[in-house]
Design a protein around this motif. Structure first.
Motif, short mmCIF file in Angstrom:
data_model
loop_
_atom_site.label_atom_id
_atom_site.label_comp_id
_atom_site.label_asym_id
_atom_site.label_seq_id
_atom_site.Cartn_x
_atom_site.Cartn_y
_atom_site.Cartn_z
N UNK A 1 -2.49 -8.91 -28.75
CA UNK A 1 -2.17 -8.40 -27.42
C UNK A 1 -0.84 -7.66 -27.42
N UNK A 2 0.14 -8.17 -28.15
CA UNK A 2 1.45 -7.53 -28.24
C UNK A 2 1.32 -6.16 -28.91
N UNK A 3 0.55 -6.11 -29.99
CA UNK A 3 0.35 -4.84 -30.69
C UNK A 3 -0.29 -3.82 -29.75
N UNK A 4 -1.29 -4.25 -29.00
CA UNK A 4 -2.01 -3.33 -28.11
C UNK A 4 -1.15 -2.86 -26.95
N UNK A 5 -0.34 -3.76 -26.39
CA UNK A 5 0.41 -3.43 -25.18
C UNK A 5 1.78 -2.84 -25.47
N UNK A 6 2.42 -3.28 -26.55
CA UNK A 6 3.83 -2.94 -26.77
C UNK A 6 4.08 -2.00 -27.94
N UNK A 7 3.25 -2.07 -29.00
CA UNK A 7 3.56 -1.33 -30.23
C UNK A 7 2.76 -0.03 -30.32
N UNK A 8 1.44 -0.11 -30.26
CA UNK A 8 0.62 1.09 -30.42
C UNK A 8 0.96 2.19 -29.41
N UNK A 9 1.25 1.86 -28.15
CA UNK A 9 1.56 2.94 -27.19
C UNK A 9 2.87 3.67 -27.47
N UNK A 10 3.76 3.10 -28.29
CA UNK A 10 5.08 3.72 -28.47
C UNK A 10 5.27 4.28 -29.88
N UNK A 11 4.18 4.44 -30.63
CA UNK A 11 4.32 4.97 -32.00
C UNK A 11 5.03 6.32 -32.03
N UNK A 12 4.65 7.22 -31.16
CA UNK A 12 5.26 8.55 -31.15
C UNK A 12 6.73 8.46 -30.77
N UNK A 13 7.05 7.61 -29.81
CA UNK A 13 8.45 7.46 -29.38
C UNK A 13 9.28 6.86 -30.51
N UNK A 14 8.70 5.93 -31.26
CA UNK A 14 9.41 5.34 -32.40
C UNK A 14 9.76 6.43 -33.41
N UNK A 15 8.77 7.27 -33.75
CA UNK A 15 9.03 8.33 -34.74
C UNK A 15 10.10 9.30 -34.23
N UNK A 16 10.06 9.62 -32.94
CA UNK A 16 11.05 10.52 -32.39
C UNK A 16 12.44 9.91 -32.46
N UNK A 17 12.58 8.65 -32.07
CA UNK A 17 13.88 7.98 -32.14
C UNK A 17 14.36 7.87 -33.58
N UNK A 18 13.44 7.67 -34.51
CA UNK A 18 13.83 7.58 -35.91
C UNK A 18 14.40 8.91 -36.40
N UNK A 19 13.80 10.01 -35.98
CA UNK A 19 14.32 11.33 -36.35
C UNK A 19 15.71 11.57 -35.77
N UNK A 20 15.95 11.02 -34.58
CA UNK A 20 17.23 11.25 -33.90
C UNK A 20 18.31 10.28 -34.33
N UNK A 21 17.93 9.17 -34.96
CA UNK A 21 18.90 8.14 -35.33
C UNK A 21 19.77 8.58 -36.50
N UNK A 22 20.96 8.02 -36.58
CA UNK A 22 21.83 8.26 -37.74
C UNK A 22 21.17 7.67 -38.98
N UNK A 23 21.45 8.24 -40.17
CA UNK A 23 20.83 7.73 -41.39
C UNK A 23 21.05 6.22 -41.55
N UNK A 24 19.98 5.52 -41.86
CA UNK A 24 20.07 4.08 -42.07
C UNK A 24 19.98 3.23 -40.82
N UNK A 25 19.94 3.87 -39.67
CA UNK A 25 19.91 3.13 -38.41
C UNK A 25 18.50 3.12 -37.83
N UNK A 26 18.08 1.96 -37.37
CA UNK A 26 16.75 1.80 -36.80
C UNK A 26 16.71 2.37 -35.39
N UNK A 27 15.55 2.81 -34.93
CA UNK A 27 15.43 3.28 -33.54
C UNK A 27 15.79 2.16 -32.56
N UNK A 28 16.45 2.47 -31.46
CA UNK A 28 16.77 1.44 -30.45
C UNK A 28 15.52 0.71 -29.97
N UNK A 29 14.41 1.40 -29.97
CA UNK A 29 13.14 0.81 -29.53
C UNK A 29 12.79 -0.44 -30.34
N UNK A 30 13.14 -0.43 -31.63
CA UNK A 30 12.80 -1.56 -32.50
C UNK A 30 13.50 -2.83 -32.03
#
Length: 409
Positions: free
Chosen positions: A27-56
């Motif tokens: 349920x967590x994967x369906x409601x919280x993780x799968x819907x934000x995959x694109x946002x995670x990738x975007x935050x990862x591109x914007x993050x400083x090297x070695x830093x995780x996306x705030x979303x994580x």
């Protein structure tokens, strides 16, 4: 004596608690993780090297508040699930490559936490294990070397030399997974303390090295098929006159192989569990694409070759899942060492299966399959990489073949 690869009786049914946890993770994967995959990738591109996306961090806080935390670790340090009970949970997490960290169940931290829980002294556990269990820090595993064939770990040349109350480490490692992460504070390093010992499997030791120790230099981050797997990465690291207290040695001199086997067995089977989730999601996407995509006047799913690919994929995933569950069950009943035959078999079968199924899904998706618009390209890289990581196919084939020849001699 029964076959080395035989299982004994039916797999035990999961406990009500394990079933409830699985439902929560799904349920967590369906409601919280799968819907934000694109946002995670975007935050990862914007993050400083070695830093995780705030979303994580947000997702980790939500998962921990629900008790979906350290599910991989049996015993008092973890959730108390058996390997067999954990397998479906890991499969559910494996549908998104980075999702296991949301539940503090990601490699290499899982293996490192297992090492510390099994072999760490109370002092080592207090300093390193508890912060890892709490998700406050990350860690890395530093074993493979660029200059030698590290699939034969007796080749490793990194030296660990006693000097009074310290050990001094010299060597060069690469694909030290996790060490690029800004939160990484611990490297578990394998090297030689007794290079002239007549037993080549008593030459090695493992030692705990704080990442900020003078002499630890990250040379570069290594990529896999062009992916850097940020924020953890797989860097090349030089250890130049690195001094750490003698108390940082794990278990004792010459016991590095013992520690490695205790770490790699569960680590291998966890990768298999996650890869089954990857392959299952690829199959589902394959079916959706085949139903919706029109080519030559009809849906792809009406073409015989597409239907055959879908059917074969289902069969292969089911076979691999049952083999992985059998390995997990044997680990629970007889211990990791006794289950090494089925662990090796799963490690041979599952990554190859996942790479094949994901490749079929890519083909049915056409150009979209190799793009950033699906998870398929990155999932394929993961599956193909694990045919090498934690021991290449050939090592497991050789070890399993040797074991079977000995048993049926």
């Amino acid at each position: 004596m029964g076959s080395a690869t035989a299982t004994h009786g039916a797999l035990s049914a999961p406990s009500p608690r394990a079933q409830a946890l699985l439902a929560q993770v799904q349920a967590f994967m369906a409601a919280e993780v799968l819907p934000v995959e694109a946002r995670f990738r975007q935050q990862l591109r914007e993050a400083a090297p070695g830093h995780a996306p705030p979303l994580l961090a947000e997702l980790k806080a939500k998962a921990r508040a629900l008790g979906l935390w350290n599910l991989f670790l049996p015993g008092s340090h973890g959730a108390g699930l058996t390997n067999l009970e954990y397998a479906p949970l890991a499969e559910a997490m494996g549908r998104v490559e980075w999702a296991s960290e949301v539940f503090n169940c990601s490699a290499p931290d899982t293996g490192n936490m297992e090492v510390l829980s099994l072999y760490g002294t109370p002092e080592q556990q207090a300093r390193w294990l508890q912060p890892l269990l709490d998700g406050e820090i990350r860690s890395a595993f530093s074993m493979t070397e660029p200059a030698v064939a590290s699939s034969d770990a007796t080749n490793i040349q990194c030296s660990i030399t006693r000097d009074g109350d310290h050990y001094v480490i010299h060597g060069r490692k690469w694909y030290s997974s996790g060490a690029m992460n800004a939160a990484c504070q611990l490297l578990i390093v394998m090297g030689k303390t007794a290079p002239d010992h007549p037993d080549r499997h008593r030459q090695q030791s493992m030692i705990l090295v704080p990442r900020d120790t003078p002499g630890v230099t990250i040379v570069r981050d290594m990529q896999a098929f062009g992916y850097d797997h940020a924020p953890g990465g797989h860097p090349e690291i030089v250890f130049d006159n690195v001094r750490v207290p003698a108390a940082n040695l794990l278990l004792g001199e010459g016991r590095g192989f013992e520690v490695a086997q205790g770490r790699l067995g569960p680590g291998r089977i966890h990768h298999c569990m996650r890869l089954i989730g990857c392959a299952q999601r690829a199959l589902e996407l394959m079916c959706q694409r085949a139903n919706s995509r029109i080519a030559f006047g009809k849906p792809l799913g009406e073409m015989g070759s597409v239907r055959e690919d879908i059917a074969r994929s289902h069969c292969e995933i089911t076979q691999a899942r049952l083999l992985t569950l059998a390995a997990a069950d044997k680990m629970d009943r007889e211990g990791n060492k006794a289950a090494r035959d089925l662990i090796a078999a799963a490690k041979i079968v599952v990554p190859q299966m996942a790479a094949t199924v994901i490749d079929r899904a890519i083909q049915i998706h056409g150009a979209a399959g190799v793009s950033q618009d699906t998870f398929l390209a990155e999932a394929y890289v993961y599956a193909r990489f694990i045919r090498i990581g934690d021991g290449p196919d050939q090592v497991h084939l050789a070890a399993l073949g040797k074991q079977l020849l000995k048993e049926f001699a």
